[in-house]
Each structure stands twice: as C-alpha cells, then as structure tokens.
Design a protein around this motif. Structure first.
Motif, PDB file in Angstrom:
ATOM      1  N   ARG A 294       1.742   0.143   6.000  1.00 32.43           N
ATOM      2  CA  ARG A 294       2.119   1.555   6.095  1.00 32.43           C
ATOM      3  C   ARG A 294       1.098   2.304   6.927  1.00 32.43           C
ATOM      4  NH1 ARG A 294      -0.606   5.482   3.151  1.00 32.43           N
ATOM      5  NH2 ARG A 294      -1.886   4.798   1.421  1.00 32.43           N
TER       6      ARG A 294
ATOM      7  N   PHE B 195      -4.347  -0.587   1.131  1.00 30.29           N
ATOM      8  CA  PHE B 195      -3.795   0.767   1.148  1.00 30.29           C
ATOM      9  C   PHE B 195      -4.851   1.685   0.562  1.00 30.29           C
ATOM     10  CE2 PHE B 195       1.118   0.116   0.983  1.00 30.29           C
ATOM     11  CZ  PHE B 195       1.066  -0.758   2.046  1.00 30.29           C
TER      12      PHE B 195
ATOM     13  N   SER C 145      -1.493   5.433   7.408  1.00 29.82           N
ATOM     14  CA  SER C 145      -2.294   6.253   6.492  1.00 29.82           C
ATOM     15  C   SER C 145      -3.102   7.258   7.295  1.00 29.82           C
ATOM     16  CB  SER C 145      -3.227   5.381   5.644  1.00 29.82           C
ATOM     17  OG  SER C 145      -4.333   4.932   6.405  1.00 29.82           O
ATOM     18  N   ASP C 146      -3.372   8.399   6.687  1.00 32.99           N
ATOM     19  CA  ASP C 146      -4.215   9.407   7.333  1.00 32.99           C
ATOM     20  C   ASP C 146      -5.655   8.929   7.425  1.00 32.99           C
ATOM     21  OD1 ASP C 146      -2.073  11.152   7.612  1.00 32.99           O
ATOM     22  OD2 ASP C 146      -2.472  12.137   5.698  1.00 32.99           O
ATOM     23  N   GLU C 147      -6.090   8.161   6.411  1.00 32.83           N
ATOM     24  CA  GLU C 147      -7.488   7.751   6.322  1.00 32.83           C
ATOM     25  C   GLU C 147      -7.865   6.653   7.309  1.00 32.83           C
ATOM     26  OE1 GLU C 147      -5.995   8.968   2.224  1.00 32.83           O
ATOM     27  OE2 GLU C 147      -5.277   7.713   3.847  1.00 32.83           O
TER      28      GLU C 147
END
Length: 189
Positions: free
Chosen positions: A107, A30, A109-111
């Motif tokens: 999850r 994450f 994630s934007d990255e």
C-alpha cells in the motif's frame, strides 16, 4: 551475494500495474502508530499479516483488492533459534526454487511511500520448534492467481507450505548483529 532485508528498510516486490508486472523497491512493513506514541515518534513497521486477520479492518482492503497483493521474492528467510542473548539464525529456503515468492500485500503510505508486508500462517509441525509461524510461500503456478484473483480464491492460497520441500540450515551466525554493521530484526535473503 544476495542482500539481507530488514523490517522498516527497503526490499523488492513484484506487483501488477496496468496489466503488467513491475519490480519495485518498497519499505518492508506497514507503518502504524501505537497508542501512547508521541506524534514525533517514528511509526513501527507491521511486517507480517496473519492469515486469521486478513479480513479484519486493518488488512481487509489491501487483501481484498488484487492490485494491492504482491510477490516478495526471496532465496531464504531467517528465524531466530536458541536462548535469549544467544540466538542464532536458522535459514529456511524452498528446495526446488532458487528464488521463491512469499505472498504479500502492499500500500502507499504518507510516512514511507509504498510499503509491503508478508502474509503468515501457523508453521508446519516439522518447523514449529523453530518458530510458530511461517511465510505463505506460493508455488510458481500460483503467482498469477495471487496477483489477480478475487479474495475468496486468494484465501485458498493462504496455507502452509509442505515442510518436505523446505531446506533448514541452522547456523552459528548471531541473530542480532552489532548496530554498526546492520539493523536488527528478521531477515530475508
């Protein structure tokens, strides 16, 4: 030949989507920005979720929502052993499972897009000299429950795997390989 997987790089997970299991490539870890990091710095991958932190604000939603739990298939996982600068890889596999499953969370994630992390517990006494933590290895008959059950039932699956069912293979293979060959860090096979 199986491919090694490193934190911050793609790996394979199995998750539920609309009532069916899907196999998907995701980034291991994450993304998190530590205090003091420059806004332009690459996030650090948090590649493990400790059992005693699963209900903390950082992990609670992902652990408590069954659709955000996943299975991380592996043939073996590596731990570093030996003195600093001379560490070697010790591979640990599940005796009766050519491909086993590590309990995971995932999850978006934007990255990095979709990403995952593995759930860890304290190591068994027999493995404590190798590392003080170990992955939550699920028994095959627990896969469905991990992916579908409520958090209060899932927490019961977060436990040590019997050391008597694990195979330890100590090697002379260096823990850190030259950068030109592979990224550094823990690995899964």
């Amino acid at each position: 030949m199986a491919e090694e997987v490193y934190p911050g790089y793609p790996g394979i997970v199995v998750r539920e989507h609309e009532g069916a299991r899907v196999v998907q490539s995701m980034t291991w870890g994450f993304p998190v920005r530590l205090k003091g990091m420059k806004p332009t710095s690459k996030p650090k991958p948090v590649n493990n979720a400790r059992d005693d932190k699963l209900l903390s604000p950082f992990w609670k939603y992902w652990f408590s929502t069954p659709t955000h739990r996943c299975l991380i298939p592996f043939t073996a996982f590596a731990e570093a052993e030996g003195p600093k600068g001379k560490m070697t890889r010790t591979w640990i596999s599940v005796e009766d499972q050519p491909t086993a499953a590590w309990a995971g969370l995932w999850r978006p994630s934007d990255e990095w897009g979709n990403c995952y992390t593995g759930v860890m517990v304290d190591a068994t006494e027999e493995l404590f000299d190798i590392h003080d933590r170990m992955p939550v290895n699920l028994h095959p008959d627990e896969h469905d429950a991990w992916l579908d059950c409520p958090a209060e039932d899932a927490i019961a699956l977060v436990r040590k795997y019997p050391a008597s069912r694990l195979v330890v293979d100590r090697t002379d293979e260096r823990w850190f390989k030259p950068r030109s060959k592979q990224p550094e860090g823990p690995t899964l096979l």
